[in-house]
Design an enzyme around this catalytic site. Structure first.
Site, mmCIF file in Angstrom:
data_model
loop_
_atom_site.group_PDB
_atom_site.id
_atom_site.type_symbol
_atom_site.label_atom_id
_atom_site.label_comp_id
_atom_site.label_asym_id
_atom_site.label_seq_id
_atom_site.Cartn_x
_atom_site.Cartn_y
_atom_site.Cartn_z
ATOM 1 N N HIS A 219 0.873 -1.289 -0.113
ATOM 2 C CA HIS A 219 -0.026 -0.099 -0.037
ATOM 3 C C HIS A 219 0.979 1.175 0.063
ATOM 4 O O HIS A 219 1.668 1.568 -1.181
ATOM 5 C CB HIS A 219 -1.057 -0.072 1.221
ATOM 6 C CG HIS A 219 -2.089 0.918 1.281
ATOM 7 N ND1 HIS A 219 -2.232 1.750 0.177
ATOM 8 C CD2 HIS A 219 -2.951 1.452 2.173
ATOM 9 C CE1 HIS A 219 -3.404 2.510 0.352
ATOM 10 N NE2 HIS A 219 -3.625 2.071 1.789
ATOM 11 N N HIS A 257 -2.559 -1.125 -11.232
ATOM 12 C CA HIS A 257 -3.557 -0.624 -10.143
ATOM 13 C C HIS A 257 -4.780 -1.481 -10.274
ATOM 14 O O HIS A 257 -5.247 -2.010 -11.409
ATOM 15 C CB HIS A 257 -3.885 0.746 -10.269
ATOM 16 C CG HIS A 257 -4.631 1.302 -9.037
ATOM 17 N ND1 HIS A 257 -5.727 1.484 -8.672
ATOM 18 C CD2 HIS A 257 -3.749 2.165 -8.082
ATOM 19 C CE1 HIS A 257 -6.156 2.061 -7.447
ATOM 20 N NE2 HIS A 257 -4.816 2.268 -7.446
ATOM 21 N N ASP A 313 2.467 6.057 -7.899
ATOM 22 C CA ASP A 313 3.779 5.951 -6.878
ATOM 23 C C ASP A 313 4.980 6.040 -8.030
ATOM 24 O O ASP A 313 6.097 6.132 -7.526
ATOM 25 C CB ASP A 313 3.828 4.552 -6.580
ATOM 26 C CG ASP A 313 2.692 4.254 -5.691
ATOM 27 O OD1 ASP A 313 2.475 5.212 -4.806
ATOM 28 O OD2 ASP A 313 1.954 3.203 -5.591
#
Lengths: 376, 376
Positions: A219, A257, A313
């Site tokens: 996460h 994702h 990210d």
């Protein structure tokens, strides 16, 4: 006794547990909305304080509403001395995320019983940033730097982190980063906060659950891991790295994702920020940028047809490095930015609270006889 | 854009998210099994250390296995000085549950990175009891009482709480209470631990989530609230209280359960303990017993046909009072006894981990235009 096996919803993927008006993640089209506003609009025109107000109130504030919200945030920035001392005590002996959860748990302990007021939510949004900044400044041997009342939330955050009044560009970039990370529907940390809140535990306890859940590398830890990968890839053969990783069943950090099957809209914005600062960036950041763009090209060629695209990210780490943030603060900063999202979901869930308790399918035996020790 | 509304699984009730071999709660028949062993067998013949071994290993230990497990538990009883000091600092300024979560979070912070070894689980089972005892002894102005290596887990817990070597009857009763609370399938706190663990966060962080979730009055707080209700009911008209509460839509604490639609088997055992100690009990406990038995009679007449029966929380408080435990330690003791259950579920979930992330159905608008401040 064997029961008929029910459908098992692994990871609870695709299971709907409530209606929500806070956030729409349109994974198919790569769009993201906070209370109906496209993330691109908010990142380019709004600021983190206003977005926090939006997430807590469902609407954009008037000038006077924003003013009083900002005042409440400012008043809540001070960390109790006991908590600053705890951070000093743990600094260098633990990870920033562990220090953060313990510190927030302690603030909750000092404040006591359950509170559901909007004022508690604002306290938490402010305190989380202050605690993260304190962890950073203490770790950098600058000691605890108290907040400055004349500064806005993001400016003050950067000030508490470095001890210097930040330049305008740094504030603008960090403000956008906070906005982009402020909310993302029922992700694992938000869901964790809701699970804790569902027993009518208090807001601080729910936020600590969210932080402890965000800690995990599946996460919140992903942006730090993506940066470390980029740093390792410097000067290496990127197509070969991608091929080898895929062949061995590994995952390339910063791509793919569960919800987005197209380009993550946050990644688009963060990539834009990164590209815009190149002329002023350090050699480290320019090298990271070269690597990340090259990796993006290779990955897009190979995997975009399978719905695997850059996620939030991928470009975050190089931007934080441009701002001089050490990698072990990336996830704590994620927590500080996500605070309004967590608070918004707790508040919404409590409007029609129900204890969250899914079930497991028992596959063992029943009615075993206890065997005395000597006969085992 | 409005999507077709999916089925909403409120509270995730009846949603299966995994298979599990740890615990069968047979709600229809009022039976409970840990790894196949009926709770009645374990409560009458086993002990908490052995049950902890069972929950962590899926089988009863041989003599030497139990011996080395007990040694590991004994070695893990010591709390770091920093944590004892934290408890002293927070004592009297916060609730025992808030102190407990902060203290466990701090132990996790001091121990550092993720660990998945069985040894970490044993550490946590031991430390949780020590921290709860320390909270109790410090709150009772006895200071931190270090553990005694010559004592077993339950004996040592009562010793650290009171400073006195406990009598045999107290140890036997508390041992049974710990066994009865050790595990209960995917209840809210256990589920919360699993949600945190599912991001591959560490064991301590997962346990802190469980503690913070147990805090809520809809979960762990129920036994304390049931006792306070019983104390308030002394000498009052119980049938009238029941009628008035039901008429006003209220709930009577200690009755009803989402899973049990018959007598909670743990309540049967705890009621037996309570009845067996009457001749030696204080006036307070005898009065509580009279009240609880009378309330049980009234409630059973009125509501058992609807599947509402006594649950584990009804008789627990009076038994703890017999042992001299203050009510605000009931939920922390629940946490100390539940530790092996939490650990067992984390361990099991990690064998085939999957990020837990259910979803919400978005009911808001999309594509709102950002309005400049002056035009709002």
């Amino acid at each position: 006794m064997v029961d008929v096996k029910p459908e098992i919803r692994s990871g609870l993927e695709g299971v709907y547990f409530m209606e929500s008006a806070i956030c729409k993640v349109d994974g198919a089209n790569g769009r993201l909305y906070y209370y109906g506003y496209p993330i691109e609009e908010l990142a380019s025109k709004s600021n983190f304080e206003e977005v926090s107000y939006l997430l807590m109130n469902g609407k954009l504030p008037t000038r006077s509403e924003l003013e009083s919200f900002r005042e409440r945030m400012r008043d809540a920035r001070y960390i109790p001395d006991e908590v600053a001392n705890l951070i000093i005590e743990l600094s260098g002996r633990s990870t920033p995320m562990h220090i953060l959860s313990t510190a927030m748990d302690m603030i909750g302990a000092l404040k006591g019983e359950r509170s559901e007021s909007n004022s508690t939510y604002i306290d938490i949004i402010s305190e989380l940033s202050s605690v993260v900044a304190a962890i950073g400044s203490i770790s950098a041997k600058k000691g605890y730097i108290p907040p400055k009342d004349s500064l806005g939330h993001i400016e003050n955050f950067l000030y508490m982190l470095s001890g210097e009044i930040p330049d305008k560009e740094s504030v603008e970039i960090m403000d956008k980063m906070f906005i982009l990370h402020a909310e993302h529907s029922s992700n694992a940390s938000t869901f964790s906060a809701i699970v804790t809140a569902s027993t009518l535990s208090d807001i601080y306890s729910s936020i600590v659950s969210a932080i402890n859940t965000l800690k995990g590398p599946l996460h919140g830890g992903a942006d730090e891991m993506a940066l470390r990968m980029l740093a390792d890839l410097r000067g290496k053969n990127i197509p070969k790295y991608v091929d080898d990783t895929i062949a061995s069943g590994g995952r390339i950090m910063g791509f793919g994702h569960r919800v987005y099957k197209s380009y993550d809209p946050r990644a688009t914005i963060i990539k834009g920020i990164l590209e815009s600062v190149q002329s002023r960036a350090s050699e480290e950041v320019r090298e990271l940028t070269k690597t990340v763009l090259s990796l993006e090209g290779v990955m897009t060629d190979k995997l975009s047809s399978k719905g695997i695209w850059p996620n939030v990210d991928l470009f975050t780490g190089p931007v934080y490095r441009y701002l001089g943030i050490p990698p072990d603060l990336f996830t704590p900063i994620f927590a500080a930015s996500r605070a309004p999202g967590w608070c918004s979901h707790i508040q919404e869930y409590w409007k029609s609270n129900r204890l969250l308790r899914p079930t497991v399918f028992y596959t063992g035996e029943v009615g075993k006889k206890y065997i005395e020790m000597d006969k085992r």
